[in-house]
Design a protein around this motif. Structure first.
Motif, PDB file in Angstrom:
ATOM      1  N   GLU A  54      21.148  65.208 -99.774  1.00 58.52           N
ATOM      2  CA  GLU A  54      22.319  64.296 -98.798  1.00 58.52           C
ATOM      3  C   GLU A  54      22.222  63.489 -97.650  1.00 58.52           C
ATOM      4  O   GLU A  54      22.776  62.641 -97.204  1.00 58.52           O
ATOM      5  N   ARG A  55      20.920  64.189 -97.501  1.00 59.75           N
ATOM      6  CA  ARG A  55      20.623  63.716 -96.048  1.00 59.75           C
ATOM      7  C   ARG A  55      19.881  61.819 -96.323  1.00 59.75           C
ATOM      8  O   ARG A  55      19.999  60.833 -95.635  1.00 59.75           O
ATOM      9  N   ARG A  56      19.354  61.997 -97.593  1.00 61.47           N
ATOM     10  CA  ARG A  56      18.587  60.873 -98.295  1.00 61.47           C
ATOM     11  C   ARG A  56      19.835  59.653 -98.686  1.00 61.47           C
ATOM     12  O   ARG A  56      19.238  58.784 -98.340  1.00 61.47           O
ATOM     13  N   ARG A  57      20.423  60.274 -99.215  1.00 63.85           N
ATOM     14  CA  ARG A  57      21.416  59.308 -99.023  1.00 63.85           C
ATOM     15  C   ARG A  57      22.276  59.144 -98.003  1.00 63.85           C
ATOM     16  O   ARG A  57      23.063  57.369 -97.929  1.00 63.85           O
ATOM     17  N   ARG A  58      22.612  59.691 -97.300  1.00 63.38           N
ATOM     18  CA  ARG A  58      23.111  59.179 -95.729  1.00 63.38           C
ATOM     19  C   ARG A  58      22.094  58.086 -95.404  1.00 63.38           C
ATOM     20  O   ARG A  58      22.853  56.380 -94.462  1.00 63.38           O
ATOM     21  N   ALA A  59      21.011  57.937 -95.382  1.00 61.64           N
ATOM     22  CA  ALA A  59      19.547  57.308 -94.632  1.00 61.64           C
ATOM     23  C   ALA A  59      19.872  55.901 -96.085  1.00 61.64           C
ATOM     24  O   ALA A  59      19.163  55.531 -95.937  1.00 61.64           O
ATOM     25  N   GLY A  60      20.535  56.146 -96.918  1.00 62.98           N
ATOM     26  CA  GLY A  60      20.895  54.726 -97.937  1.00 62.98           C
ATOM     27  C   GLY A  60      19.664  54.878 -99.218  1.00 62.98           C
ATOM     28  O   GLY A  60      19.937  53.855-100.283  1.00 62.98           O
ATOM     29  N   GLU A  61      19.423  55.905 -99.286  1.00 64.45           N
ATOM     30  CA  GLU A  61      18.650  56.370-101.004  1.00 64.45           C
ATOM     31  C   GLU A  61      19.415  56.222-101.918  1.00 64.45           C
ATOM     32  O   GLU A  61      20.262  57.307-101.553  1.00 64.45           O
ATOM     33  N   ARG A  62      18.954  55.710-103.007  1.00 57.94           N
ATOM     34  CA  ARG A  62      20.103  56.208-103.850  1.00 57.94           C
ATOM     35  C   ARG A  62      19.520  57.062-104.824  1.00 57.94           C
ATOM     36  O   ARG A  62      18.359  56.611-105.727  1.00 57.94           O
ATOM     37  N   VAL A  63      19.837  58.048-104.385  1.00 59.40           N
ATOM     38  CA  VAL A  63      19.685  59.084-105.525  1.00 59.40           C
ATOM     39  C   VAL A  63      20.582  59.642-106.682  1.00 59.40           C
ATOM     40  O   VAL A  63      21.397  60.014-106.243  1.00 59.40           O
ATOM     41  N   LEU A  64      19.837  60.347-107.848  1.00 58.39           N
ATOM     42  CA  LEU A  64      21.098  61.001-108.769  1.00 58.39           C
ATOM     43  C   LEU A  64      21.130  62.742-108.623  1.00 58.39           C
ATOM     44  O   LEU A  64      20.039  62.802-108.399  1.00 58.39           O
ATOM     45  N   HIS A  65      22.351  62.858-107.900  1.00 56.01           N
ATOM     46  CA  HIS A  65      22.456  64.369-107.335  1.00 56.01           C
ATOM     47  C   HIS A  65      22.775  65.380-108.538  1.00 56.01           C
ATOM     48  O   HIS A  65      23.531  65.967-109.388  1.00 56.01           O
ATOM     49  N   LEU A  66      21.467  65.744-109.164  1.00 53.35           N
ATOM     50  CA  LEU A  66      21.642  67.316-110.314  1.00 53.35           C
ATOM     51  C   LEU A  66      20.958  68.067-109.898  1.00 53.35           C
ATOM     52  O   LEU A  66      20.730  69.062-110.844  1.00 53.35           O
TER      53      LEU A  66
END
Length: 428
Positions: free
Chosen positions: A16-28
């Motif tokens: 979630e931190r990475r996503r808030r920082a703008g990274e596109r992460v597939l959450h599995l």
């Protein structure tokens, strides 16, 4: 003793931190059911919002009766007086470890919190592999060997835990394996704790399902909750069904509960009593949920199989357990780091589940792929072909792309996304 944040919760917060920082992460990486609250449950909770008393430690009588009916309809006649409720099945499992005492046998791999909780209460877990092709139940022959060895060394081994169906593998132990474990438990006088929180999420509901309580009601405890089948993880409610004549265990468990959580939240108990009554609108929701979980798990498995991974076919819940050892990129920690940092795919390493760290096995949860909004998730739940929904198709495409890049990098191919991984040409 060193206590660290649960691997699943830590991974969820990191992603979630990475996503808030703008990274596109597939959450599995996180085992959340990923679906909206059913409106009827929301209404029940709102109607009970004024109930602010503590209530009985064991849980409200209405909830205990409803849970007893829930198990009775599944072939397990249950006395409401032998049902104990708590703020989630996870605290109940912790309370049971304290109430039972002694060391515990766990399947390998198994959910990250089992061994961690055992450590917290001073119980030394004995990890025993599941039979080949199965999951959630330690191989009964190996259980007998390991328990006898431990007892010969002066250890007190009191219990064995199973998960039906399993997290992390998504597999269901066969009735024959469960029966063999029950025979060993009787021979060695072991209590069986059966975590059945995914029972109603079997992808094929006609697949033979045997609970240890069907065969050994005198020594089996069942735990379950609403976090998975009805996607109520944040509501925190669970129930435990104690063995026949388990009144002494009940007293010890309630003593523990009274000092840790006092009583489950009263409004949530009201909604849970309604849910455990299996009303038609909720049983229909569960049918559609397991259909969606199964479709997505099979689709995600296909993506891993395409790059040569060995992946046991999922049978229940929303998990897969791929083995990427063929890529020779290191063990579970290394492959997890590569997937996240270089390919935007968040998974959990197998060693967090007690597996061999040198094996590149990872736990994949598919349930956060259904959409980013309640509207998208509801559309996925109601769709006859959820894999064709644009946002789900995009998630699957991202997964395929990342896995193919991973495979190509292993074979030294050029990757536009990762030019740094391509060797520089030699000059001169």
């Amino acid at each position: 003793m060193t206590v660290t944040l649960s691997a699943t919760l830590a991974a969820n917060e990191d992603i979630e931190r990475r996503r808030r920082a703008g990274e596109r992460v597939l959450h599995l990486a996180f085992g959340e059911a990923g679906l909206p609250v059913h409106p009827a449950l929301r209404d029940k909770l709102a109607a009970a919002s004024e109930r602010n008393g503590y209530g009985p430690v064991a849980g409200a009588s209405g909830l205990r009766a409803a849970a007893a009916g829930h198990w009775t309809r599944r072939g397990l006649l249950t006395d409401p007086e032998l049902v104990v409720c708590g703020p989630g099945s996870k605290p109940l499992l912790y309370g049971l470890l304290l109430a039972i005492g002694g060391d515990i046998v766990l399947p390998m791999p198994s959910w990250v919190s089992y061994a961690a909780q055992a450590d917290l209460v001073g119980s030394r877990p004995i990890l025993v592999p599941a039979p080949p092709g199965e999951g959630g139940v330690p191989d009964p022959d190996l259980v007998a060997t390991e328990v006898r060895r431990a007892r010969a060394n002066g250890r007190i081994v009191s219990s064995v835990l199973v998960t039906l169906p399993d997290n992390p593998t998504g597999r269901l132990a066969t009735p024959a394996t469960v029966a063999r474990l029950v025979r060993v438990a009787r021979e060695l006088d072991l209590m069986i704790i059966s975590d059945e929180i995914y029972r109603d999420l079997m992808h094929d509901p006609i697949l033979p399902y045997t609970s240890p309580a069907d065969l050994a009601p005198e020594r089996t405890i069942i735990t379950t909750g609403l976090s998975k089948s009805l996607a109520l993880g944040g509501w925190r409610i669970g129930v435990a069904r104690l063995p026949e004549n388990g009144h002494a265990l009940r007293r010890r468990l309630l003593a523990v509960a009274s000092e840790i959580w006092s009583a489950p939240a009263a409004p949530v108990q009201e909604a849970a009593a309604y849910a455990f009554g299996d009303p038609p609108e909720l049983t229909d929701r569960i049918v559609r949920s397991r259909r969606l979980h199964g479709a997505m798990a099979r689709a995600v498995r296909e993506r891993f199989v395409e790059i040569g991974a060995s992946v046991p076919a999922p049978q229940g819940g929303f998990y897969l357990y791929p083995d990427l050892s063929h890529l020779r990129l290191g063990g579970s920690a290394e492959i997890t780091k590569i997937l996240l940092e270089e390919h935007g795919i968040g998974v959990l390493p197998g060693h967090a589940f007690g597996d061999d760290p040198s094996a590149a096995r990872v736990r994949v949860a598919v349930s956060l792929l259904y959409g980013d909004t309640a509207e998208e998730r509801l559309a996925a739940l109601n769709s006859p072909d959820p894999l064709r929904l644009p946002w789900i198709a995009a998630n699957l495409d991202q997964l395929s792309s990342g896995l193919k890049e991973l495979s190509l990098v292993r074979h030294g191919a050029v990757s536009e996304r990762h030019p740094a991984l391509v060797p520089e040409p030699c000059h001169g």
